[in-house]
Design a protein around this motif. Structure first.
Motif, short mmCIF file in Angstrom:
data_model
loop_
_atom_site.label_atom_id
_atom_site.label_comp_id
_atom_site.label_asym_id
_atom_site.label_seq_id
_atom_site.Cartn_x
_atom_site.Cartn_y
_atom_site.Cartn_z
N ASP A 205 44.56 45.80 26.82
CA ASP A 205 43.50 45.72 27.83
C ASP A 205 42.64 46.98 27.88
O ASP A 205 41.40 46.91 27.95
CB ASP A 205 44.10 45.46 29.22
CG ASP A 205 44.71 44.07 29.33
OD1 ASP A 205 44.46 43.24 28.44
OD2 ASP A 205 45.42 43.82 30.32
N ASP A 206 43.28 48.15 27.85
CA ASP A 206 42.52 49.40 27.96
C ASP A 206 41.62 49.61 26.75
O ASP A 206 40.46 50.02 26.89
CB ASP A 206 43.47 50.59 28.11
CG ASP A 206 44.16 50.62 29.47
OD1 ASP A 206 43.60 50.03 30.42
OD2 ASP A 206 45.24 51.22 29.59
N ALA A 233 40.10 39.12 33.81
CA ALA A 233 40.13 39.91 35.04
C ALA A 233 40.85 41.24 34.82
O ALA A 233 40.41 42.29 35.33
CB ALA A 233 40.82 39.12 36.15
N ASP A 234 41.93 41.23 34.06
CA ASP A 234 42.65 42.47 33.76
C ASP A 234 41.78 43.45 32.98
O ASP A 234 41.80 44.66 33.24
CB ASP A 234 43.93 42.18 32.96
CG ASP A 234 44.98 41.45 33.79
OD1 ASP A 234 44.89 41.50 35.03
OD2 ASP A 234 45.88 40.83 33.19
N GLU A 237 39.21 45.02 35.19
CA GLU A 237 39.82 46.07 36.01
C GLU A 237 39.95 47.37 35.23
O GLU A 237 39.85 48.45 35.81
CB GLU A 237 41.20 45.62 36.50
CG GLU A 237 41.16 44.51 37.53
CD GLU A 237 42.55 43.99 37.87
OE1 GLU A 237 42.63 43.05 38.70
OE2 GLU A 237 43.54 44.52 37.32
N PRO A 241 33.89 50.72 36.79
CA PRO A 241 33.30 49.73 37.70
C PRO A 241 31.83 49.42 37.40
O PRO A 241 31.42 48.26 37.50
CB PRO A 241 33.46 50.39 39.07
CG PRO A 241 34.65 51.27 38.93
CD PRO A 241 34.59 51.80 37.53
N ALA A 244 31.77 47.17 34.39
CA ALA A 244 32.26 45.84 34.75
C ALA A 244 31.20 45.07 35.53
O ALA A 244 31.00 43.87 35.32
CB ALA A 244 33.53 45.97 35.58
N MET A 263 40.56 39.48 40.20
CA MET A 263 40.81 40.92 40.12
C MET A 263 41.57 41.39 41.36
O MET A 263 41.50 40.77 42.42
CB MET A 263 39.50 41.68 39.99
CG MET A 263 38.75 41.42 38.69
SD MET A 263 37.08 42.14 38.66
CE MET A 263 37.48 43.91 38.69
N GLU A 264 42.31 42.50 41.21
CA GLU A 264 42.96 43.10 42.37
C GLU A 264 41.89 43.50 43.38
O GLU A 264 40.85 44.04 42.99
CB GLU A 264 43.77 44.32 41.95
CG GLU A 264 44.98 44.00 41.07
CD GLU A 264 46.04 43.20 41.82
OE1 GLU A 264 46.14 43.37 43.05
OE2 GLU A 264 46.74 42.39 41.17
N GLN A 266 41.44 45.94 45.42
CA GLN A 266 40.98 47.32 45.41
C GLN A 266 40.15 47.63 44.17
O GLN A 266 39.35 48.58 44.17
CB GLN A 266 42.17 48.29 45.51
CG GLN A 266 43.11 48.29 44.31
CD GLN A 266 44.23 47.28 44.47
OE1 GLN A 266 44.10 46.30 45.21
NE2 GLN A 266 45.34 47.52 43.78
N GLU A 267 40.35 46.86 43.08
CA GLU A 267 39.54 47.03 41.87
C GLU A 267 38.22 46.27 41.98
O GLU A 267 37.19 46.71 41.46
CB GLU A 267 40.32 46.55 40.64
CG GLU A 267 41.63 47.27 40.38
CD GLU A 267 41.41 48.68 39.87
OE1 GLU A 267 40.26 49.02 39.51
OE2 GLU A 267 42.39 49.44 39.83
N ALA A 268 38.26 45.13 42.65
CA ALA A 268 37.05 44.31 42.77
C ALA A 268 36.07 44.89 43.78
O ALA A 268 34.84 44.69 43.64
CB ALA A 268 37.42 42.89 43.17
#
Length: 442
Positions: A205-206, A233-234, A237, A241, A244, A263-264, A266-268
């Motif tokens: 993912d990263d 979504a991962d 994240e 931001p 994204a 998305m989580e 706090q990330e969204a």
């Protein structure tokens, strides 16, 4: 490896420097072009795809390669700078053959291609692919252990000419694991849509997030749409931001909202805030993750934050001093401290005592033209963005400003030319396509 009967495996050619006869570097090998032939005849190696200094990809015929040795390729010095375009009869060895599942002749055992060997038979100009390095999958008539590897003749396997669904990407990625995200993005951009999706699926993912940030918008959207929603979504994240938000803004409203909900929270949340601003404004371009410190933090604390490896250089150029809370949107913005000022102060000094309060922050609706003038006037690489209450919302960095100043297709153009680099020679200086086909075998 010298020419004349020696062998080189294609994975060892990836990224190898290409030099002219006087020792000047021409570029680096990015792939090998081959032509598959009928029956058991080994494929002819037509040439190399070379990324020259300007990041344009050009074709270097094997007839102009005089040496492959000591981790370098030596050419005759004649390089046609016309941009490489793959023809229907051509196969990219790294991009299309590695990770393919093929069948052992006589046993029908399925094996996976890890590498292929190239050789130039003695007394011949042509290079051919004569060896295949494979991993066995187990369960076949040979009953070998799963995962055992062996090198076989090209004629010992079959199935290269078939279009394969679900081709893996592990071996291809292994050859490019040291590439920077921007360079790997350039590799992906030149792959077929099928292989691009397969490589993207194989990245973690990263790594995929870093690569997506460097791809043109169309490629980003294409890759994201081929991922399962949960994984998409991962990856979002893992992206910055602002990047994204830029990617999500290219999607239909329904798709964008679906991914944001996955998305989580706090990330969204910062991504949703960024989507509320106009694209070509400070709010639309800013990152919501600048380096924020409270006024009672020390200079040593600030320098420790700046030294974190994953902090991009423009964001590491300064810290922003705010009252709590120290996550955007913060408490009252007090000022910024440039890293050069921090280096001149004793480690125990409080950052609240060294802030620059003369540099006015920008509101989120600041247009691009004003923002560029601001960065130029104050010779800075990032600018603070605050709301009407004086809370820090984020920071706009010079790289994001450049993204909006350059033409929309600048990433594609960067692969063909560099600013200030010499352009391609005039058509009269280039070999005609007909003469290239007769001389180079293409």
């Amino acid at each position: 490896m010298a020419l004349g009967g020696s062998r080189v495996f294609v994975s060892h050619l990836s990224g190898v420097a290409v030099f002219d006869p006087v020792g000047d570097q021409v570029g680096r090998v990015r792939d090998v072009v081959a032509m598959l032939r009928v029956g058991e005849l080994p494929p002819r190696v037509l040439g190399l795809v070379v990324e020259v200094i300007s990041r344009r990809r050009v074709f270097l015929p094997m007839t102009r390669v005089t040496g492959v040795e000591s981790g370098q390729v030596i050419t005759t010095g004649v390089v046609n700078l016309r941009r490489f375009e793959q023809r229907p009869t051509e196969t990219l060895v790294l991009g299309e053959l590695l990770d393919r599942q093929v069948t052992m002749v006589g046993t029908d055992e399925k094996v996976t291609v890890l590498d292929v060997g190239l050789t130039q038979p003695p007394s011949r100009r042509d290079w051919v692919i004569d060896k295949v390095f494979v991993r066995q999958g187990g369960g076949g008539p040979l009953r070998r252990r799963r995962g055992e590897t062996l090198t076989v003749e090209w004629s010992a396997v079959t199935g290269f000419s078939l279009e394969e669904e679900g081709q893996g990407a592990a071996s291809l990625l292994a050859t490019f694991e040291q590439l920077r995200p921007a360079d790997l993005a350039n590799v992906l951009h030149h792959l077929s849509a099928k292989r691009r999706a397969e490589v993207a699926a194989a990245l973690d993912d990263d790594r995929l997030a870093d690569v997506l940030e460097e791809l043109p918008d169309d490629d980003q959207v294409e890759i994201l749409r081929k991922l399962k929603d949960e994984r998409a979504a991962d990856v979002l994240e893992a992206m910055d931001p602002d990047d994204a938000a830029d990617l999500l803004s290219e999607l239909p409203e329904r798709d964008m909202e679906r991914l944001l909900r996955l998305m989580e929270p706090q990330e969204a949340a910062p991504v949703r805030r960024l989507l509320t601003y106009e694209e070509h404004t400070a709010g639309g371009m800013m990152t919501t993750e600048p380096l924020v410190l409270r006024p009672d933090a020390t200079v040593a604390d600030a320098l420790a934050r700046i030294r974190v490896k994953d902090v991009p250089a423009p964001l590491a150029a300064q810290v922003y001093v705010c009252r709590p809370p120290d996550e955007t949107p913060t408490g009252k913005y007090l000022g910024m401290a440039h890293f050069q000022r921090l280096l001149r102060e004793p480690p125990g000094t409080l950052v609240g005592a060294v802030v620059d309060t003369d540099l006015r922050p920008l509101p989120p609706d600041t247009p691009l033209s004003t923002l560029t003038s601001y960065l130029a006037a104050y010779d800075i690489v990032a600018a603070p963005v605050v709301d009407e209450n004086g809370s820090l919302l984020g920071a706009v960095t010079v790289d994001d400003v450049l993204d909006h100043l350059l033409p929309e297709d600048w990433r594609e153009a960067a692969a063909r030319r560099a600013v200030g680099a010499p352009g391609p020679p005039a058509e009269s200086e280039l070999d005609s396509r007909e003469s290239r086909e007769s001389v180079d075998g293409r």
